[in-house]
Design a protein around this motif. Sequence first.
Motif, PDB file in Angstrom:
ATOM      1  N   SER A 471       0.856  -1.179   0.000  1.00  0.00           N
ATOM      2  CA  SER A 471       0.000   0.000   0.000  1.00  0.00           C
ATOM      3  C   SER A 471       0.895   1.232   0.000  1.00  0.00           C
ATOM      4  N   ASP A 472       0.276   2.378  -0.197  1.00  0.00           N
ATOM      5  CA  ASP A 472       0.958   3.659  -0.106  1.00  0.00           C
ATOM      6  C   ASP A 472       1.774   3.736   1.199  1.00  0.00           C
ATOM      7  N   GLN A 473       1.190   3.222   2.282  1.00  0.00           N
ATOM      8  CA  GLN A 473       1.846   3.311   3.596  1.00  0.00           C
ATOM      9  C   GLN A 473       2.834   2.181   3.844  1.00  0.00           C
ATOM     10  N   ASN A 474       3.172   1.452   2.798  1.00  0.00           N
ATOM     11  CA  ASN A 474       4.221   0.432   2.846  1.00  0.00           C
ATOM     12  C   ASN A 474       3.813  -0.852   3.548  1.00  0.00           C
ATOM     13  N   THR A 475       2.519  -1.101   3.657  1.00  0.00           N
ATOM     14  CA  THR A 475       2.075  -2.350   4.267  1.00  0.00           C
ATOM     15  C   THR A 475       1.859  -3.393   3.168  1.00  0.00           C
ATOM     16  N   VAL A 476       2.282  -4.630   3.455  1.00  0.00           N
ATOM     17  CA  VAL A 476       2.098  -5.708   2.475  1.00  0.00           C
ATOM     18  C   VAL A 476       0.607  -6.051   2.384  1.00  0.00           C
ATOM     19  N   VAL A 477       0.100  -6.117   1.147  1.00  0.00           N
ATOM     20  CA  VAL A 477      -1.311  -6.440   0.915  1.00  0.00           C
ATOM     21  C   VAL A 477      -1.369  -7.664   0.000  1.00  0.00           C
ATOM     22  N   VAL A 478      -2.154  -8.667   0.390  1.00  0.00           N
ATOM     23  CA  VAL A 478      -2.281  -9.908  -0.386  1.00  0.00           C
ATOM     24  C   VAL A 478      -3.722 -10.044  -0.861  1.00  0.00           C
ATOM     25  N   PHE A 479      -3.897 -10.467  -2.110  1.00  0.00           N
ATOM     26  CA  PHE A 479      -5.249 -10.579  -2.693  1.00  0.00           C
ATOM     27  C   PHE A 479      -5.208 -11.584  -3.845  1.00  0.00           C
ATOM     28  N   PRO A 480      -6.357 -12.155  -4.222  1.00  0.00           N
ATOM     29  CA  PRO A 480      -6.353 -13.212  -5.240  1.00  0.00           C
ATOM     30  C   PRO A 480      -5.880 -12.704  -6.610  1.00  0.00           C
ATOM     31  N   VAL A 481      -5.175 -13.575  -7.317  1.00  0.00           N
ATOM     32  CA  VAL A 481      -4.753 -13.301  -8.693  1.00  0.00           C
ATOM     33  C   VAL A 481      -6.011 -13.132  -9.544  1.00  0.00           C
ATOM     34  N   GLY A 482      -5.985 -12.219 -10.518  1.00  0.00           N
ATOM     35  CA  GLY A 482      -7.144 -12.037 -11.400  1.00  0.00           C
ATOM     36  C   GLY A 482      -6.681 -11.848 -12.832  1.00  0.00           C
ATOM     37  N   GLU A 483      -7.604 -11.931 -13.765  1.00  0.00           N
ATOM     38  CA  GLU A 483      -7.209 -11.842 -15.183  1.00  0.00           C
ATOM     39  C   GLU A 483      -7.033 -10.426 -15.667  1.00  0.00           C
ATOM     40  N   THR A 484      -7.622  -9.469 -14.953  1.00  0.00           N
ATOM     41  CA  THR A 484      -7.620  -8.098 -15.466  1.00  0.00           C
ATOM     42  C   THR A 484      -6.471  -7.249 -14.913  1.00  0.00           C
ATOM     43  N   TYR A 485      -5.605  -7.832 -14.116  1.00  0.00           N
ATOM     44  CA  TYR A 485      -4.480  -7.060 -13.578  1.00  0.00           C
ATOM     45  C   TYR A 485      -3.259  -7.962 -13.426  1.00  0.00           C
ATOM     46  N   LYS A 486      -2.063  -7.307 -13.431  1.00  0.00           N
ATOM     47  CA  LYS A 486      -0.823  -8.102 -13.356  1.00  0.00           C
ATOM     48  C   LYS A 486       0.259  -7.294 -12.633  1.00  0.00           C
ATOM     49  N   PRO A 487       1.383  -7.938 -12.294  1.00  0.00           N
ATOM     50  CA  PRO A 487       2.451  -7.223 -11.600  1.00  0.00           C
ATOM     51  C   PRO A 487       2.887  -5.978 -12.370  1.00  0.00           C
ATOM     52  N   GLY A 488       3.165  -4.898 -11.618  1.00  0.00           N
ATOM     53  CA  GLY A 488       3.553  -3.637 -12.245  1.00  0.00           C
ATOM     54  C   GLY A 488       2.365  -2.702 -12.409  1.00  0.00           C
ATOM     55  N   GLU A 489       1.139  -3.218 -12.122  1.00  0.00           N
ATOM     56  CA  GLU A 489      -0.054  -2.356 -12.236  1.00  0.00           C
ATOM     57  C   GLU A 489      -0.594  -2.016 -10.850  1.00  0.00           C
ATOM     58  N   TYR A 490      -1.375  -0.931 -10.826  1.00  0.00           N
ATOM     59  CA  TYR A 490      -2.018  -0.526  -9.572  1.00  0.00           C
ATOM     60  C   TYR A 490      -3.434  -1.092  -9.521  1.00  0.00           C
ATOM     61  N   VAL A 491      -3.833  -1.534  -8.339  1.00  0.00           N
ATOM     62  CA  VAL A 491      -5.231  -1.960  -8.157  1.00  0.00           C
ATOM     63  C   VAL A 491      -5.743  -1.394  -6.838  1.00  0.00           C
ATOM     64  N   ASN A 492      -7.046  -1.237  -6.755  1.00  0.00           N
ATOM     65  CA  ASN A 492      -7.655  -0.852  -5.481  1.00  0.00           C
ATOM     66  C   ASN A 492      -8.129  -2.117  -4.784  1.00  0.00           C
ATOM     67  N   VAL A 493      -7.677  -2.279  -3.561  1.00  0.00           N
ATOM     68  CA  VAL A 493      -7.998  -3.505  -2.828  1.00  0.00           C
ATOM     69  C   VAL A 493      -8.826  -3.146  -1.586  1.00  0.00           C
ATOM     70  N   LEU A 494      -9.981  -3.785  -1.490  1.00  0.00           N
ATOM     71  CA  LEU A 494     -10.810  -3.619  -0.284  1.00  0.00           C
ATOM     72  C   LEU A 494     -10.280  -4.600   0.761  1.00  0.00           C
ATOM     73  N   ILE A 495      -9.882  -4.062   1.907  1.00  0.00           N
ATOM     74  CA  ILE A 495      -9.247  -4.908   2.926  1.00  0.00           C
ATOM     75  C   ILE A 495     -10.323  -5.623   3.744  1.00  0.00           C
ATOM     76  N   ASP A 496     -10.262  -6.964   3.694  1.00  0.00           N
ATOM     77  CA  ASP A 496     -11.255  -7.774   4.414  1.00  0.00           C
ATOM     78  C   ASP A 496     -10.787  -8.153   5.813  1.00  0.00           C
ATOM     79  N   ARG A 497      -9.470  -8.408   5.952  1.00  0.00           N
ATOM     80  CA  ARG A 497      -8.943  -8.841   7.250  1.00  0.00           C
ATOM     81  C   ARG A 497      -7.443  -8.611   7.281  1.00  0.00           C
TER      82      ARG A 497
END
Length: 509
Positions: A471-497
Amino acid sequence: MDILIPDKTHDESRQGEALLLEPVAGKNSGRKLYIESYGCAMNFSDSEIVASILTESGFETTADYAVADVVLINTCSIRENAEQRVRVRLRDFTIAKVKNPGMVVGVLGCMAERLKSKFLEEEKLVDVVVGPDAYRDLPNLIDRVDDGQKAVNVLLSREETYADINPVRLNSNGINAFVSIMRGCDNMCSFCVVPFTRGRERSREPQSIVAECTDLFNKGYREVTLLGQNVDSYKWRPEESQKSKVEGQKPLFGMDLLDKVLATGEDLTGEGSHFTIEEGDVSFADLLEMVAQISPELRIRFSTSHPKDITDDVLYAMKKYDNICKYIHLPVQSGNSRVLKLMNRTYDREWYLNRIDAINSILPGCAVSTDVITGFCSETEEEHEDTLSLMDYAKFYFAYMFMYSERPGTLAAKRYADDIPDQVKSRRLKEVVAKQQEHSHERLKKLVGTTQKVLIEGFSKKSTNDYSGRSDQNTVVVFPVGETYKPGEYVNVLIDRCTTATLIGTVIN
Ligand code: SAM
Ligand code: SF4
C-alpha cells in the motif's frame, strides 16, 4: 538477537543474495564473477554498481561461487553479528579456493573499510580489500592479484557518488528499484560505525538522479526508493563542486572529531552535520518534487529520514504529490533525552514528538516506522520505560529493533562502558518487540474495511493463487490473482482482514 519486521531497505530474505547479470555483448572475456551482499539496501545498490564496473571490463556473473574466477562479498559492519556472518561465509570460500586455487577473493564495503589491510592478516584467503569509495579501481586491483600480489584500496572520497554509472538491475522484479541519492554520513551518532566506514556525506547531482529514475520508469519500473543515510540533509549547490560546497563549513568528522573530543573532553552534543539550505540549493524537498514530476504513475519512497533534519518542506512536498508515498522511516533509537544525548542524536524526546505531531497534522494517515536500540550504555529501567511510552505515543507501523552492540572505534566504545548485561538488553528488546507487535496489529486492524491502492509486485510468498504488493503506507497487501491485472499495475484492494503484518483483501476495480 536482532528483531526485524521486514522492510525492503534491510530485507532479511536478501542477505547473502548473489547478483546475476546478462553478459555484455562484445565485452565478455570469459572470466566469471560471483558477488554476494549483506546489510542495508545501500550495499545491494553498491553491488549493482560494482557488477556494472566489472561487466564493462569483461566479466560475466555466475550464481555458483565454486566456478567463479573472482568472488566478492559486500559486507556490513553495523553490528557484531553482521561481521560474524561474513567471517562464517568466508570459510565456505576457503574450501572452494582449495579446489580452485586461481580464484580471487575480495571483500568490499563497510567491513573492508573498517579493517583495511588487517583483513589480509586475519583472513589469509582474502586477496583484495576494497572500501565503498574505491570500486572504480577494482579492475586494476584484480589485475594486481593476477600478477601475484595482494591489493587494498580503502581510500574514502569527498566526491565519489558513482553518478555516471548506470547500475544494472537484472535480479530485480522490474517494478521496484533503489536509487542512491547520496553517500556517507556526517552525523556522529556515538554508537555508529557508518561515518568511519562510508566517509563524508556527499550528495549526487540531481539531474543524474532524475535521469536514472526516468530511465527506470521508461523500462517499466513503477516505484523508486531514494536512498541515503540521512536523506533530509541532501543538498546540491549548482555551479559548485561538492568539495567547495563543504569547505570551511563542515564540522570535524570521523577520527578527527573523535580525537578532538577525546583530547579536550568537550561535550560532543551537537557535533555532526549542521544542515542548512541556502537560496539556489536543491534541497531534499526540491529533489522529491523533481522525481515526483517524472510521472504520476511512478511511486516515490525514501529512506532514511533523520528526526533532526526532516523539515516541514519535505512533509508539504509529500502532501502535494499523490505519488510520493505517505510513509516515513524515522529512527528514534531511544525515547529518553539523556540517552539520546549520549547517543549524540542531537535531538531530544520533545523534538521527536514534535516531528510526529507535525507529520500527523500535515499528513494525516501517514505511516511512520522507526529503529530502536535497547540497552545502550548506562540506560536505566526508567529510561527504557521512556522508550516504551514514546512508542505508545507514536504507535509506529513497524520497527527495526536491536540490542546495543559496541563497535570498535566509535565514540561510544571510547567514552562509555558497555555496562548493560546481555540478558537485560535482551529482556528490554523483548518488551520493545512485544509493544511493537501490539501497535503494528492495532494499526493494521484499523485498515480493515478501507480501500488501499496497491502496486502489484508479484505472487505472494505463500501461494501463486495470490498476488502481493504494498500500500501507499508500505504495508504488504495480499489478494487473489485475477485476469484483469498483473504485476507492475495498480489496483484498489478492499481490505477484508489482517494478520499481524499483512493486509488481506479483494480487488474492487
Ligand atoms: N542512518 C540511519 C539513521 O540514522 O537512522 C540508520 C543507519 S544504520 C545502518 C541502521 C540502524 O542500525 C540504526 O538506526 C540503529 O538503530 C542501528 N544501529 C547502528 N549502530 C548500532 C549498534 N552499534 N548497535 C545496535 N544497533 C545499531
Ligand atoms: Fe549512523 Fe547516525 Fe549516520 Fe545513521 S545518522 S548512519 S545512525 S551516524
